[in-house]
Design a protein around this motif. Structure first.
Motif, short mmCIF file in Angstrom:
data_model
loop_
_atom_site.label_atom_id
_atom_site.label_comp_id
_atom_site.label_asym_id
_atom_site.label_seq_id
_atom_site.Cartn_x
_atom_site.Cartn_y
_atom_site.Cartn_z
N TYR A 1 0.82 -1.22 0.00
CA TYR A 1 0.00 0.00 0.00
C TYR A 1 0.85 1.26 0.00
CZ TYR A 1 0.33 -0.51 5.15
OH TYR A 1 0.77 -0.69 6.42
N ILE B 1 0.26 6.52 -6.88
CA ILE B 1 -0.75 7.56 -7.03
C ILE B 1 -0.08 8.92 -7.16
CG2 ILE B 1 -2.48 8.79 -5.65
CD1 ILE B 1 -3.28 5.96 -4.62
N ARG C 1 6.50 -2.14 -12.81
CA ARG C 1 6.84 -1.08 -11.86
C ARG C 1 7.79 -0.07 -12.47
NH1 ARG C 1 7.25 -4.32 -6.11
NH2 ARG C 1 5.07 -4.93 -6.08
N LEU D 1 5.98 2.49 -14.61
CA LEU D 1 5.33 3.54 -13.84
C LEU D 1 6.34 4.36 -13.06
CD1 LEU D 1 2.17 1.74 -12.51
CD2 LEU D 1 2.41 3.23 -14.44
N LEU E 1 8.23 3.53 -10.64
CA LEU E 1 8.34 3.30 -9.21
C LEU E 1 9.78 2.94 -8.88
CD1 LEU E 1 5.03 1.35 -8.68
CD2 LEU E 1 5.54 3.67 -7.98
N ARG F 1 0.94 10.53 -13.37
CA ARG F 1 0.32 9.54 -12.49
C ARG F 1 -1.19 9.53 -12.67
NH1 ARG F 1 4.32 6.73 -10.93
NH2 ARG F 1 6.04 7.72 -9.82
N MET G 1 -1.49 6.99 -15.79
CA MET G 1 -1.02 5.61 -15.69
C MET G 1 -1.22 5.16 -14.26
SD MET G 1 2.64 6.52 -17.30
CE MET G 1 3.23 4.98 -17.92
N GLN G 2 -1.89 4.05 -14.08
CA GLN G 2 -2.10 3.55 -12.73
C GLN G 2 -1.77 2.07 -12.65
OE1 GLN G 2 -2.72 4.42 -9.64
NE2 GLN G 2 -2.29 6.52 -10.30
N MET G 3 -1.90 1.54 -11.44
CA MET G 3 -1.50 0.16 -11.24
C MET G 3 -2.49 -0.55 -10.32
SD MET G 3 2.27 -1.08 -10.33
CE MET G 3 2.74 -2.77 -10.32
N PHE H 1 -2.54 -3.89 -7.89
CA PHE H 1 -1.50 -4.73 -7.30
C PHE H 1 -1.93 -6.18 -7.15
CE2 PHE H 1 -0.23 -0.52 -6.38
CZ PHE H 1 1.15 -0.57 -6.45
N GLN H 2 -0.91 -7.00 -6.93
CA GLN H 2 -1.14 -8.44 -6.88
C GLN H 2 -1.91 -8.87 -5.65
OE1 GLN H 2 2.47 -10.68 -6.78
NE2 GLN H 2 1.41 -12.62 -6.90
N SER I 1 -2.12 -4.55 -0.27
CA SER I 1 -2.10 -3.32 -1.05
C SER I 1 -3.12 -2.29 -0.56
CB SER I 1 -2.32 -3.61 -2.54
OG SER I 1 -3.59 -4.15 -2.74
N PRO J 1 -6.24 9.19 -4.30
CA PRO J 1 -5.79 9.81 -5.57
C PRO J 1 -6.53 11.11 -5.87
CG PRO J 1 -6.72 7.61 -5.94
CD PRO J 1 -6.66 7.80 -4.49
N ARG K 1 -9.50 2.35 -6.85
CA ARG K 1 -8.46 3.33 -6.55
C ARG K 1 -7.68 3.69 -7.81
NH1 ARG K 1 -4.18 1.52 -2.27
NH2 ARG K 1 -3.93 -0.15 -3.79
N ASP L 1 -0.82 -5.97 -12.14
CA ASP L 1 0.26 -6.84 -11.72
C ASP L 1 -0.32 -8.09 -11.06
OD1 ASP L 1 2.54 -8.00 -10.88
OD2 ASP L 1 3.11 -6.44 -9.46
#
Lengths: 361, 346
Positions: free
Chosen positions: A254, A261, B59, B62, B64, B114, B117-119, B121-122, B127, B141, B191, B203
């Protein structure tokens, strides 16, 4: 409506044999009945949920009651008892020489004479008096005040230093973390008691001219050096703990999601990381109080604690040591109060951990 | 075929992580020279075994992670360019000393992107922040990009997002731990959708869910794509799921894309020996057919990404391997029909 035939049960199947029924025998559930099937509990916040669990823990609740009683007593008692902790008992303005070493609820000869002559009733010495004719009950009350405040102030100091140090090391990681944690290791490896004793001696010398004629001088150099010692030594375990917490929380998905974000670092720390180590912080702080009280008592017992005439539970016990054979009560009372406070705080800390630590639930 | 405008172009993307071994730091090549494109509203499936760098690709896209090299173009804007230049055969242009010739380096601030493009999660369990209500998780967001003018608008937006992903409005004040895995994944999707993105990296969004819920969530991804026109990079290791949702599929092995083709084309005519063995490992629900089919069992283990074999990374386990495979990495060559494969022998 189609009258579809309900399936016949297969041989050896554990299902209900539906062929015995027809559609008319089934009716739709009403909205109300559907609601009853909804097993989701009331939505609760983290804090409410923890408090509910805490309230169910009889040991923790008992500890809270004991602590509240003690705190209430040390706040209220000095305004009821007409004696002062450093006051030597006097009757009619004259020093009462017969008032030393009285037993509980005993009056000295001079007091008895005074009461007989004036008809006025004097306030009893609930726990008697000490060898210097001071009311022992009020001394115990003040001793408890000192011990508790040392515990709480030390815990807060440890919390502040440990939180800052630990979160910096944990959040930045890498080289910063490496250096900061090696410093912690060095402090950790030194014998606690030796350092405390040496530091108290050094601080005592240095602090005297600095705090002279300020408000702090009421507390005495010993007391202040004790706070400093706690601040300088006991934050290490707190810092380690918080660093570990932040390291593990930092790697949660998270936090990555928040970065994805576009959340700023400060917001991530505030909204995502700190709330998640709050439970550990609360619990460790609660457990820090008894350990500080214990160390303070120990130091006072060694004569390094608060300076006379101010007293603490530890120094009361130390003073009572000499007359242990004749006046055992004077040792027993402060010892029992120390035990009560430490035990109650430990049990409360355990209760808090059980209630708030989500990993144990 | 007319070339469509690509939404995302990734070329020669590299992501190395330094790993300390004794006194030396050696690079772990998690992603090594990966190139692909995604068109608007398209789904590119990315498959490969565990540890082959699928998640790292997502990742790094994006940002990260800070990429080690390569070029990322999103919506005709260069987000990142390490400046390395390549000739038309895909070879790095180097100067006399063997150092790459560097062009202009571009490294844009990601915050405005941002929103696009978003993500997803697994793990739907880790998450979502356990201390936040669903409303705050979906609203974050919106807060960060200031997408509302007052509290009422924020709430309305959150409720409509929850409706989009099939959550009830009364769930808004609940905490993540009060939901099932499928519902949590829906919260995560809401989200990601909150900023109205054009592209979502998924992902392994269904691998933590059980099979019946997987179908629901996969179908929801498809419905959302029809409705909102988002493009996906769908990372998974379940070939059936990927084949179901993807328009095109890329197969990765040890940080490299070995084959990329349309989903049906890849399923019908796999070329690369690794893809062949992957497809033969898909369980067949009919025992009759399963008995007849031949599974290609690979020998040996995946080599450590710290000690990559020279040339083609698959050559240590490939039955067609030749000397050429050890000498040089095969380029992704067009086999017609938009089917690219990196293999010398097939």
């Amino acid at each position: 409506m189609q009258e579809e035939k309900l399936k016949k049960r297969q041989f050896l199947s554990a299902q209900v044999d539906l062929s015995k029924f027809n559609h008319a025998q089934f009716e739709k559930a009403t909205e109300e009945e559907k609601q009853q099937q909804d097993v989701m509990g009331e939505s609760t916040t983290f804090f409410k949920d923890g408090m509910r669990r805490l309230r169910k823990n009889p040991l923790a609740m008992g500890s809270i009651i004991v602590l509240l009683l003690i705190i209430l007593t040390i706040i209220v008692a000095p305004s009821i008892v007409p004696y002062h902790y450093s006051e030597i008992i006097s009757v009619n303005g004259k020093r009462d020489k017969s008032a030393a070493n009285l037993g509980p609820f005993e009056y000295s000869k001079a007091e008895q004479k005074y009461m007989a002559s004036s008809g006025e009733k004097l306030f009893p010495h609930i726990l008697g008096t000490d060898s210097l004719s001071r009311d022992y009950f009020i001394r115990v009350i003040y001793g408890t005040r000192v011990s508790l405040s040392v515990g709480v102030v030390a815990a807060i100091m440890v919390l502040i230093i440990g939180l800052l140090y630990g979160s910096i090391a944990g959040y930045f990681g890498g080289r910063v973390d490496l250096i900061m944690m090696r410093i912690v290791d060095i402090i950790y490896s030194l014998p606690d008691m030796l350092i405390i004793i040496l530091l108290s001696v050094v601080f005592n010398e240095r602090l005297k001219p600095v705090i002279d004629k300020t408000i702090l001088s009421v507390l005495g150099t010993n007391m202040i050096s004790m706070f400093l010692v706690f601040g300088l030594l006991y934050w290490v375990s707190m810092a380690r703990l918080i660093r570990g917490q932040i390291l593990s929380i930092k790697n949660n998905e998270y936090v990555l999601a928040a970065k994805c974000i576009g959340t700023k670092n400060s917001r991530i720390l505030r909204r995502h990381i700190l709330p998640n180590c709050l439970s550990v912080i609360i619990i460790t702080t609660a457990l820090q109080v008894p350990s500080a009280i214990f160390t303070e008592s120990y130091l006072s017992f060694l004569g390094l604690g608060v300076s006379a005439p101010l007293t603490s539970l530890g120094s009361l016990a130390n003073d009572a040591r000499a007359g242990m054979q004749s006046y055992p009560l004077r040792l027993v009372v402060p010892a029992v109060i120390i035990c009560l406070i430490v035990l109650a705080l430990n049990l409360l800390g355990d209760g808090l951990r059980d209630a708030f630590d989500s990993k144990l639930n | 075929m007319e070339k469509q405008n690509n939404l995302l172009e990734v070329s020669h993307l590299k992501q190395y992580f330094p790993v300390r071994k004794g006194l030396h730091k050696i690079p772990l090549k998690a992603v090594d020279d990966v190139s692909f494109t995604i068109r608007p509203g398209e789904t590119l499936g990315l498959v490969g075994e565990s540890g082959c760098g699928k998640t790292t690709v997502g990742r790094t896209l994006l940002r990260l992670y800070q990429p080690t090299g390569g070029r990322i173009v999103f919506d005709n804007e260069v987000l990142y360019d390490s400046g390395e230049q390549y000739d038309e055969n895909g070879k790095l242009i180097v100067d006399a000393d063997g150092k790459p010739v560097l062009g202009k380096k571009i490294d844009k601030d990601m915050l405005p992107y941002r929103k696009q493009m978003q993500m997803v999660f697994q793990d739907p369990y880790s998450s979502l922040n356990p201390r936040m209500t669903v409303e705050d998780i979906i609203g974050e967001p919106l807060d960060v990009h200031k997408l509302y003018s007052n509290r009422k608008e924020r709430r309305e937006k959150i409720l409509s997002l929850m409706e989009t992903v099939g959550l009830n409005a009364e769930h808004a004040m609940r905490y993540a731990h009060e939901f099932s895995g499928g519902q949590r994944q829906r919260i995560g999707i809401a989200r990601a959708l909150a900023v109205n993105p054009k592209f979502i990296v998924c992902d392994e969004p269904v691998s933590a869910l059980d099979v019946s819920i997987q179908a629901q969530v996969v179908n929801m991804f498809e419905e959302l794509q029809d409705k909102l026109g988002v493009a996906y990079l769908f990372i998974a290791h379940d070939l059936l799921v990927v084949h179901h949702i993807s328009d095109r599929i890329a197969v990765m092995y040890l940080g490299k894309v070995v084959e990329i083709a349309d989903a049906d084309e890849l399923n019908a005519n796999p070329v690369h020996p690794y893809t062949l063995s992957l497809l033969s490992a898909v369980p067949i629900p009919d025992p009759e057919t399963a008995r007849k089919s031949q599974r290609i069992v690979l020998e040996g283990d995946v080599p450590s990404p710290l000690k990559m074999p020279s040339g083609c990374p698959f050559r240590t386990r490939c039955r067609y391997a030749t000397e050429q495979c050890a000498a040089e990495m095969p380029p992704l060559k067009d086999r017609g029909n938009g089917h690219f494969c990196a293999c010398w022998n097939k």
